[in-house]
Design an enzyme around this catalytic site. Sequence first.
Site, PDB file in Angstrom:
ATOM      1  N   TYR A  32       0.831  -1.205   0.000  1.00 39.62           N
ATOM      2  CA  TYR A  32       0.000   0.000   0.000  1.00 39.62           C
ATOM      3  C   TYR A  32       0.864   1.252   0.000  1.00 39.62           C
ATOM      4  CZ  TYR A  32       1.018   1.012   4.920  1.00 39.62           C
ATOM      5  OH  TYR A  32       1.653   1.337   6.089  1.00 39.62           O
ATOM      6  N   ARG A  51       8.109   3.759  -5.080  1.00 39.80           N
ATOM      7  CA  ARG A  51       8.245   2.833  -3.946  1.00 39.80           C
ATOM      8  C   ARG A  51       7.215   1.709  -4.048  1.00 39.80           C
ATOM      9  NH1 ARG A  51       7.851   5.201   2.029  1.00 39.80           N
ATOM     10  NH2 ARG A  51       5.654   5.351   1.492  1.00 39.80           N
ATOM     11  N   ARG A  99      -7.640 -20.424  -1.613  1.00 42.85           N
ATOM     12  CA  ARG A  99      -6.719 -20.195  -0.504  1.00 42.85           C
ATOM     13  C   ARG A  99      -5.670 -21.301  -0.312  1.00 42.85           C
ATOM     14  NH1 ARG A  99      -5.412 -21.037   4.605  1.00 42.85           N
ATOM     15  NH2 ARG A  99      -4.761 -19.261   5.895  1.00 42.85           N
ATOM     16  N   HIS A 101      -1.289 -21.143   0.651  1.00 43.74           N
ATOM     17  CA  HIS A 101      -0.272 -20.161   1.030  1.00 43.74           C
ATOM     18  C   HIS A 101       0.606 -19.749  -0.156  1.00 43.74           C
ATOM     19  CE1 HIS A 101      -1.559 -21.189   5.019  1.00 43.74           C
ATOM     20  NE2 HIS A 101      -0.679 -20.376   5.581  1.00 43.74           N
ATOM     21  N   LYS A 146       6.608  -2.016   1.922  1.00 43.01           N
ATOM     22  CA  LYS A 146       5.414  -1.384   2.515  1.00 43.01           C
ATOM     23  C   LYS A 146       4.236  -2.357   2.382  1.00 43.01           C
ATOM     24  CE  LYS A 146       3.404   3.210   3.108  1.00 43.01           C
ATOM     25  NZ  LYS A 146       3.537   3.246   4.558  1.00 43.01           N
ATOM     26  N   GLU A 178      12.534   2.688  13.978  1.00 41.98           N
ATOM     27  CA  GLU A 178      11.657   3.742  13.429  1.00 41.98           C
ATOM     28  C   GLU A 178      10.405   3.817  14.282  1.00 41.98           C
ATOM     29  OE1 GLU A 178      10.188   2.795   9.476  1.00 41.98           O
ATOM     30  OE2 GLU A 178       9.972   0.678   9.970  1.00 41.98           O
ATOM     31  N   LEU A 202      11.318   1.231   6.937  1.00 40.12           N
ATOM     32  CA  LEU A 202      10.766   1.657   5.654  1.00 40.12           C
ATOM     33  C   LEU A 202      11.479   2.948   5.250  1.00 40.12           C
ATOM     34  CD1 LEU A 202       8.446   1.170   3.542  1.00 40.12           C
ATOM     35  CD2 LEU A 202       7.262   3.019   4.729  1.00 40.12           C
TER      36      LEU A 202
HETATM   37  N1  PDD Z   1       3.155   5.260   7.252  1.00 40.99           N
HETATM   38  N2  PDD Z   1       7.840   3.846   8.632  1.00 40.99           N
HETATM   39  C1  PDD Z   1       6.675   3.190   8.714  1.00 40.99           C
HETATM   40  C2  PDD Z   1       6.630   1.877   9.425  1.00 40.99           C
HETATM   41  C3  PDD Z   1       5.512   3.756   8.131  1.00 40.99           C
HETATM   42  O1  PDD Z   1       4.354   3.100   8.192  1.00 40.99           O
HETATM   43  C4  PDD Z   1       5.590   5.024   7.503  1.00 40.99           C
HETATM   44  C5  PDD Z   1       4.402   5.667   6.846  1.00 40.99           C
HETATM   45  C6  PDD Z   1       6.842   5.666   7.456  1.00 40.99           C
HETATM   46  C7  PDD Z   1       7.028   7.016   6.792  1.00 40.99           C
HETATM   47  O2  PDD Z   1       6.902   6.894   5.390  1.00 40.99           O
HETATM   48  P1  PDD Z   1       6.386   8.112   4.502  1.00 40.99           P
HETATM   49  O3  PDD Z   1       7.239   9.272   4.837  1.00 40.99           O
HETATM   50  O4  PDD Z   1       6.587   7.626   3.115  1.00 40.99           O
HETATM   51  O5  PDD Z   1       4.944   8.353   4.846  1.00 40.99           O
HETATM   52  C8  PDD Z   1       7.949   5.043   8.024  1.00 40.99           C
HETATM   53  C9  PDD Z   1       1.966   5.665   6.544  1.00 40.99           C
HETATM   54  C10 PDD Z   1       1.760   7.113   6.473  1.00 40.99           C
HETATM   55  C11 PDD Z   1       0.775   4.906   7.098  1.00 40.99           C
HETATM   56  O6  PDD Z   1       0.897   3.695   7.243  1.00 40.99           O
HETATM   57  O7  PDD Z   1      -0.265   5.513   7.356  1.00 40.99           O
END
Ligand code: PDD
Length: 284
Positions: A32, A51, A99, A101, A146, A178, A202
């Site tokens: 996503y 990305r 379904r 895996h 992501k 993070e 991420l």
């Molecule tokens: N989250 N790290 C993680 C684990 C994240 O889920 C996000 C963003 C970031 C920052 O990434 P960016 O600057 O590209 O938004 C870092 C989004 C906003 C969310 O899940 O809502």
Amino acid sequence: MEKVLYNGEIVNRSDCSVQLEDRGYQFGDGIYEVIRVYQGKFFTLEEHLDRLFLSAKKLSMDSSLDYTTLLSLLKKLVDVNGVVNGTVYLQWTRGVAKRHHQFPVPSAKGTIIAYTNSLERPISNIQNGVSAKLVEDIRWLRCDIKSLNLLGNVLAKEEAIKADCFEAILHRGEIVTEGSSSNVYMVKEGKLYTHPVSNLILEGITRKVVKRICGEENVSLIERQFTVEDLKSADEVFITSTTAEVMPIINIDNEPVGGGKPGKLTVLLQNRFQDQINQLGALH
Ligand code: PDD
């Protein structure tokens, strides 16, 4: 009537439904993006799509839409919904298949959906700062993707919210990685640090913007691991994300950070970030 992007077409939201055997629904087998819209204009749309396609490649996911078509459909979606300040949530799963895996053979057509939300900028939190809670990072070892699998992030954020905090700052043992939905930075003795790009975090798009700003402002951004102890004794701490922008952390585990208010370097980066938003009109 609110519109959504559903398998290559812009349709009414009520015409969009989730299939029982969509692999995103059953396995979290998908990816996503959350993309920001300011004053009706996308912020860093291409970076987000880059990305997205990189995440898809890492998971060997087939695309039902090419990059250029997806880009123009997203622009159309924001236009038809008349979004002024908001976000677009985009989700792409491996598709619908019986379904098992393992990946379906032959491969299924990926399910791509996107919808819009109205969202104002978090001005008060940006100006005043927010609190954070340290939480052990129990996520998998491919945090660079992501992916829809967010249980580790969800549990961490819930712990933070229960403690009246805005964000959970994650650490693997002694190392700060993070936030549960953001990247984390600290300033110590005039130097700015953040976790290096690796499988443990991420690579945020907002992180990229901040890195670019640091280059322009002659601020060296040191991409090196630091510890929980370093963080707790930092002069400034902030997080970045698409929705939080550059947000000061003024309290960690009930202890004030620095002077308990947004630090000087944080405010400088916030101001430059604001300039980037202001320039949007000129850029597109
Ligand atoms: N989250 N790290 C993680 C684990 C994240 O889920 C996000 C963003 C970031 C920052 O990434 P960016 O600057 O590209 O938004 C870092 C989004 C906003 C969310 O899940 O809502």
